[in-house]
Design an enzyme around this catalytic site. Structure first.
Site, short mmCIF file in Angstrom:
data_model
loop_
_atom_site.label_atom_id
_atom_site.label_comp_id
_atom_site.label_asym_id
_atom_site.label_seq_id
_atom_site.Cartn_x
_atom_site.Cartn_y
_atom_site.Cartn_z
N GLU A 49 9.33 -4.17 10.40
CA GLU A 49 9.73 -2.87 9.84
C GLU A 49 10.27 -1.95 10.93
OE1 GLU A 49 7.01 -0.95 7.12
OE2 GLU A 49 8.22 0.88 7.07
N ASP B 157 0.85 -1.20 0.00
CA ASP B 157 0.00 0.00 0.00
C ASP B 157 0.88 1.25 0.00
OD1 ASP B 157 0.85 -0.17 2.62
OD2 ASP B 157 -1.13 0.12 3.51
N SER B 158 2.22 1.04 0.00
CA SER B 158 3.14 2.15 -0.25
C SER B 158 2.87 2.77 -1.61
CB SER B 158 4.60 1.66 -0.18
OG SER B 158 4.78 0.52 -0.99
N GLU C 213 -1.21 -5.35 8.62
CA GLU C 213 -0.40 -4.77 9.69
C GLU C 213 -1.03 -5.06 11.04
OE1 GLU C 213 0.27 -0.61 8.93
OE2 GLU C 213 1.01 -0.99 6.90
N LYS D 268 -1.13 -9.36 2.93
CA LYS D 268 -0.36 -8.90 4.09
C LYS D 268 -1.22 -7.91 4.86
CE LYS D 268 3.35 -5.96 3.72
NZ LYS D 268 2.86 -4.77 4.48
N ASP E 257 -1.05 -6.09 -0.17
CA ASP E 257 -1.40 -5.44 1.10
C ASP E 257 -2.90 -5.24 1.25
OD1 ASP E 257 0.69 -5.01 2.85
OD2 ASP E 257 1.33 -3.13 1.87
O1 KIV Z 1 3.58 -1.09 1.61
C1 KIV Z 1 4.75 -1.51 1.57
O2 KIV Z 1 5.52 -1.30 0.62
C2 KIV Z 1 5.22 -2.27 2.72
C3 KIV Z 1 6.70 -2.48 2.85
C4 KIV Z 1 7.31 -1.23 3.32
C5 KIV Z 1 7.01 -3.65 3.70
O3 KIV Z 1 4.44 -2.67 3.53
#
Ligand code: KIV
Length: 278
Positions: A182, A44-45, A115, A113, A83
């Site tokens: 992280e 989600d970056s 958090e 993924k 994510d």
């Molecule tokens: O969103 C992302 O790119 C991430 C990485 C920083 C692990 O979660």
């Protein structure tokens, strides 16, 4: 051959380091896949590096599905982990399962993924129970930026370190097949990597992790809004792109591009006939 979660398990046992990079589109995914990366994270970056937001909070399920499907089309061998965006799982265990399912069905993700540690163990257990592999993400979790008061290293005090250890154990117990650590101190990450049976994937967590992940724009020098201390620049693609863009602009302005070899010919006499009609 397509990598699966079994690869992660075997790599943990054999000590082979796991490589993961982010990607958000088909052509980048193909390049990473051809280079041999084990896993591609549709992070989600993308809120930061693709959409230009200041954090990841505005990213939607639709954004993630759209980019995940593009990456999956380019990832022949790498395991695609997508994510779960902010508020797609925090609201309830039910929402977590429904939205993880959408990322697999509509976004062609191989795994998801999310958090969170102890608090999100029930969500992880339910998603895994629906036969969707889960990577957990603990330590500095960017979706909690407003609680942390910024992007800061986590786990420095004894109490905070013990909480991260408890989170790591909880996500393993809930059935996650890997966990991203992280921005946690390297010694703590190495200790967690020793005590877990699932692999740890570090970002700003030192060399003691079982694998590493980076945002590809960071490691290729393509994004300069914010460059964390843990980023190593492996190439300067940003500068190479700017040079290419400038040369294109110059050549279009001065008429050097397009040249004859970049154009198509028309059959003999056609243009003469058209001009005669004038
Ligand atoms: O969103 C992302 O790119 C991430 C990485 C920083 C692990 O979660």
């Amino acid at each position: 051959m397509k990598k699966t979660t079994a690869f992660f398990r075997e790599a943990k046992k054999s000590g082979e380091k796991i490589t993961m990079l982010t990607a958000y589109d088909y052509s980048t995914a193909r390049l990473e896949d051809e280079a041999g990366v084990d896993s591609i994270l549709v992070g989600d970056s993308l809120g930061n590096v693709i959409l230009g937001y200041e954090n990841t909070l505005k990213v939607t399920m639709e954004d993630m599905i759209h980019h995940s499907a593009a990456v999956a089309r380019g990832a022949e061998n790498a395991l695609v982990v997508t994510d779960m965006p902010f508020m797609s799982y925090q609201t309830s265990v039910y929402d977590a399962v429904v939205n993880a399912g959408r990322l697999v069905k509509e976004g062609s993700a191989d795994a998801v993924k999310l958090e969170g540690g102890v608090k999100f163990a029930p969500h992880i257990r339910a998603i895994v129970g629906a036969s969707i592999p889960v990577v957990a993400h603990i330590g500095m979790t960017p979706q909690s930026v407003n609680v942390f008061g910024g992007f800061k290293v986590q786990g420095k005090s004894e109490e905070a370190a013990r909480q991260i250890i408890a989170d790591a154990k909880a996500v393993e117990e809930a059935g996650a097949f890997a966990v991203v650590l992280e921005c946690v101190p390297a010694d703590l990450a190495a200790y967690i990597s020793e005590i877990l049976t699932i692999p740890t994937i570090g970002i700003g967590a030192g060399a003691g992790c079982d694998g590493q992940v980076l945002v590809y724009q960071d490691m290729l020098g393509m994004y300069s809004d914010f460059v964390p201390k843990f980023v190593k620049r492996f190439a300067n693609v940003g500068e190479a792109m700017k040079t290419g863009f400038k040369e294109y602009i110059d050549e279009v302005k001065n008429g050097a591009f397009p040249a004859k070899e970049h154009t198509y010919a028309i059959s003999g006499g056609v243009m003469d006939a058209i001009r005669e009609d004038k």
